[in-house]
Design a protein around this motif. Structure first.
Motif, short mmCIF file in Angstrom:
data_model
loop_
_atom_site.label_atom_id
_atom_site.label_comp_id
_atom_site.label_asym_id
_atom_site.label_seq_id
_atom_site.Cartn_x
_atom_site.Cartn_y
_atom_site.Cartn_z
N ALA A 16 36.24 -33.88 42.09
CA ALA A 16 35.05 -33.28 41.50
C ALA A 16 33.74 -34.02 41.73
O ALA A 16 32.68 -33.40 41.73
N TYR A 17 33.77 -35.32 41.90
CA TYR A 17 32.52 -36.08 41.88
C TYR A 17 32.65 -37.41 42.63
O TYR A 17 33.74 -37.84 42.99
N ILE A 18 31.50 -38.04 42.84
CA ILE A 18 31.45 -39.43 43.30
C ILE A 18 31.32 -40.29 42.05
O ILE A 18 30.40 -40.10 41.25
N GLY A 19 32.27 -41.18 41.84
CA GLY A 19 32.30 -41.99 40.63
C GLY A 19 31.64 -43.34 40.80
O GLY A 19 31.74 -43.97 41.86
N TRP A 20 30.97 -43.77 39.78
CA TRP A 20 30.36 -45.11 39.71
C TRP A 20 30.67 -45.66 38.34
O TRP A 20 30.55 -44.96 37.33
N LEU A 21 31.08 -46.94 38.27
CA LEU A 21 31.32 -47.51 36.96
C LEU A 21 30.98 -48.99 36.92
O LEU A 21 31.13 -49.70 37.91
N SER A 38 19.73 -39.29 44.70
CA SER A 38 18.58 -38.41 44.93
C SER A 38 18.58 -37.82 46.34
O SER A 38 18.01 -36.74 46.56
N LYS A 39 19.23 -38.48 47.28
CA LYS A 39 19.29 -37.99 48.65
C LYS A 39 20.50 -37.08 48.89
O LYS A 39 20.66 -36.51 49.97
N LEU A 40 21.37 -36.98 47.88
CA LEU A 40 22.56 -36.12 47.98
C LEU A 40 22.56 -35.14 46.82
O LEU A 40 23.45 -35.16 45.95
N PRO A 41 21.58 -34.24 46.76
CA PRO A 41 21.45 -33.35 45.60
C PRO A 41 22.61 -32.38 45.42
O PRO A 41 22.81 -31.85 44.32
N HIS A 42 23.40 -32.15 46.48
CA HIS A 42 24.53 -31.22 46.38
C HIS A 42 25.83 -31.93 45.99
O HIS A 42 26.85 -31.27 45.82
N GLU A 43 25.77 -33.24 45.85
CA GLU A 43 26.93 -34.00 45.37
C GLU A 43 26.74 -34.30 43.89
O GLU A 43 25.64 -34.56 43.41
N TYR A 44 27.84 -34.26 43.16
CA TYR A 44 27.83 -34.54 41.72
C TYR A 44 28.24 -35.99 41.51
O TYR A 44 29.27 -36.44 42.03
N PHE A 45 27.44 -36.73 40.75
CA PHE A 45 27.72 -38.14 40.47
C PHE A 45 28.05 -38.29 38.98
O PHE A 45 27.31 -37.82 38.12
N LEU A 46 29.16 -38.96 38.71
CA LEU A 46 29.55 -39.24 37.33
C LEU A 46 29.49 -40.76 37.15
O LEU A 46 30.20 -41.51 37.82
N VAL A 47 28.61 -41.19 36.25
CA VAL A 47 28.33 -42.62 36.06
C VAL A 47 28.93 -43.07 34.74
O VAL A 47 28.58 -42.56 33.67
N ALA A 48 29.84 -44.03 34.80
CA ALA A 48 30.49 -44.57 33.61
C ALA A 48 30.03 -46.00 33.38
O ALA A 48 30.09 -46.82 34.29
N GLY A 49 29.57 -46.29 32.18
CA GLY A 49 29.14 -47.65 31.89
C GLY A 49 28.25 -47.70 30.67
O GLY A 49 28.06 -46.71 29.96
N GLN A 82 41.21 -45.32 30.48
CA GLN A 82 40.52 -44.16 31.04
C GLN A 82 40.11 -44.37 32.50
O GLN A 82 39.69 -43.41 33.16
N VAL A 83 40.25 -45.59 32.99
CA VAL A 83 39.74 -45.91 34.33
C VAL A 83 40.48 -45.14 35.41
O VAL A 83 39.86 -44.49 36.27
N LEU A 84 41.80 -45.17 35.40
CA LEU A 84 42.56 -44.50 36.46
C LEU A 84 42.37 -42.99 36.45
O LEU A 84 42.15 -42.40 37.52
N PRO A 85 42.42 -42.32 35.28
CA PRO A 85 42.14 -40.87 35.28
C PRO A 85 40.74 -40.56 35.79
O PRO A 85 40.53 -39.56 36.49
N PHE A 86 39.77 -41.39 35.44
CA PHE A 86 38.39 -41.22 35.92
C PHE A 86 38.33 -41.31 37.44
O PHE A 86 37.72 -40.47 38.11
N LEU A 87 38.98 -42.31 38.00
CA LEU A 87 38.94 -42.52 39.46
C LEU A 87 39.81 -41.51 40.21
O LEU A 87 39.51 -41.17 41.36
N ALA A 88 40.87 -41.02 39.57
CA ALA A 88 41.77 -40.09 40.25
C ALA A 88 41.09 -38.76 40.55
O ALA A 88 41.48 -38.04 41.48
N LYS A 89 40.06 -38.41 39.79
CA LYS A 89 39.34 -37.16 40.00
C LYS A 89 38.10 -37.33 40.87
O LYS A 89 37.39 -36.37 41.13
N ALA A 90 37.84 -38.57 41.28
CA ALA A 90 36.65 -38.85 42.08
C ALA A 90 36.92 -38.70 43.57
O ALA A 90 38.00 -39.06 44.06
N LYS A 91 35.95 -38.18 44.29
CA LYS A 91 36.04 -38.13 45.75
C LYS A 91 36.01 -39.54 46.32
O LYS A 91 36.72 -39.87 47.26
N PHE A 92 35.12 -40.35 45.74
CA PHE A 92 34.94 -41.73 46.16
C PHE A 92 34.60 -42.57 44.93
O PHE A 92 34.05 -42.07 43.95
#
Length: 202
Positions: A16-21, A38-49, A82-92
């Protein structure tokens, strides 16, 4: 950290998304995260922290700018389970740090087959590039170019590579077997332990 490598969905389209934590602090370089998002407006970013106790003004500035991007959502502080479930759904897993050693998040991403996006400043022992575990980029523009050129097949290969790498190099089971094998050979000789080469040749 206990690792149990397991297959996840290796298709980029099914994630679903590119993950950052991480903590929101200078080291994590939220400026670069903002530039990429900002340069990838069609990608969804999920930021955890969450904000560090000594958060700096530069980080606060870019944290505010990130909150104004339509393609960025903040997940909040992430608990250990929650870390592994969060990362398992991330593209990167995206790493934007100014500097960092071998991050635990790299291993956690590998466990669930998630490739890594990281800069040339954070590529410990060059493993990301050497073993094709993701994309190593020099700046935001370089990352975007490489992502645009990444085929579905190449992505699936990266996903397979991270699972193989973490299983081969960080799975506790084969490492324990290797240690036990060594200890079985470690018999004292003249009140000193033999070297590995001596043990294996006796």
């Amino acid at each position: 950290m206990y690792l149990n490598p397991k297959s996840s969905d290796s298709s980029r389209d099914q994630r679903a998304y590119i993950g950052w934590l991480g903590l929101f602090q200078y080291q994590k370089n939220l400026k670069l995260l903002y530039e990429i998002a900002s340069k990838l407006p069609h990608e969804y970013f999920l930021v955890a922290g969450k904000e560090s106790n000594d958060i700096d003004s530069d980080t606060l500035y870019y944290l505010d700018k990130l909150k104004n991007l339509q393609n960025v959502q903040f997940y909040g502080f992430i608990k250990r389970d929650q870390v592994l479930p969060f990362l398992a759904k991330a593209k990167f897993l995206l790493n934007t740090s100014h500097y960092e050693g071998f991050s635990n998040t790299f291993l956690e991403a590998m466990v669930v087959g998630t490739p890594i996006l990281t800069s040339t400043k954070v590529n410990p022992d060059a493993i990301i590039s050497e073993f094709n575990l993701g994309i190593v980029y020099s700046n935001a523009a370089d990352l975007i170019t490489q992502l645009e050129q990444l085929s579905p097949k190449a992505y699936e290969l990266m996903s397979a590579n991270v699972l193989e790498y973490v299983t081969t190099n960080h799975d506790h089971r084969p490492l324990t077997e290797e240690l036990l094998s060594f200890l079985d050979c470690s018999k004292p000789i003249n009140n000193r332990k033999r070297t590995m080469s001596q043990l294996c040749n006796t």
